[in-house]
Design an enzyme around this catalytic site. Sequence first.
Site, mmCIF file in Angstrom:
data_model
loop_
_atom_site.group_PDB
_atom_site.id
_atom_site.type_symbol
_atom_site.label_atom_id
_atom_site.label_comp_id
_atom_site.label_asym_id
_atom_site.label_seq_id
_atom_site.Cartn_x
_atom_site.Cartn_y
_atom_site.Cartn_z
ATOM 1 N N GLY A 97 0.755 -1.241 0.000
ATOM 2 C CA GLY A 97 0.000 0.000 0.000
ATOM 3 C C GLY A 97 0.785 1.289 0.000
ATOM 4 C CG ASP A 119 -0.944 1.901 3.221
ATOM 5 O OD1 ASP A 119 -0.652 1.531 4.376
ATOM 6 O OD2 ASP A 119 -1.551 1.169 2.424
ATOM 7 C CE LYS A 152 -9.498 3.748 8.046
ATOM 8 N NZ LYS A 152 -10.143 2.452 7.744
ATOM 9 C CG ASP A 196 -5.639 -3.851 -1.678
ATOM 10 O OD1 ASP A 196 -5.958 -5.027 -1.897
ATOM 11 O OD2 ASP A 196 -5.110 -3.500 -0.604
ATOM 12 N NE ARG A 215 -2.268 -3.235 -3.595
ATOM 13 C CZ ARG A 215 -2.263 -3.217 -2.264
ATOM 14 N NH1 ARG A 215 -2.045 -2.090 -1.629
ATOM 15 N NH2 ARG A 215 -2.459 -4.328 -1.580
#
Length: 178
Positions: free
Chosen positions: A48, A103, A134, A162, A168
């Site tokens: 990622g 990522d 997050k 993804d 991606r």
Amino acid sequence: MKRIKLLDREFELSIPYQEIDEAIEKIAVKMNKELAGTDPLMICILNGSFMFAADLMKKVDFPCEISFVKLSSYEGTGTTGTVKELIGLTESIEGRTVVILEDIIDTGITIEKIVKQLDGYKPKDIKVASMLFKPDACKADINVDYVGLDIPNDFIVGYGLDYDGYGRNLPDIYTVVE
């Protein structure tokens, strides 16, 4: 809002590339001040983080190296709760400043594992840079030194992220439509 379909799910545009690029610029400015003269090894977490790492490396102005490791904890739209190491690090990091390029940090499981693993190799310092964070999903006690954007606890794709291998390549970030 722009919508896309990947496999069996619909997603709507949530973060356009311009906003992503501005967040990366912010990270680079901070790194350029804090990491100058440290000759760090940047460690990109695959798959990622490849887009984030590529764009960030164009914006940092200090000498550094980059390497890649592959860890996995996702299946479908949720974390499995376990991290599988797929490809390891080959460079010596003893006595070096290491910057992990991630990522997204959601539960914190992946980053917690890699920091613990890397710490065993006696680096001088370990720093963490994440394009996305997050805070509402994070369960681990981790320090994130560089954060591009805080986001809600939604499933997203694009810009390296993804859904079962798809999405991606999208330059923007999209949120799943429930």
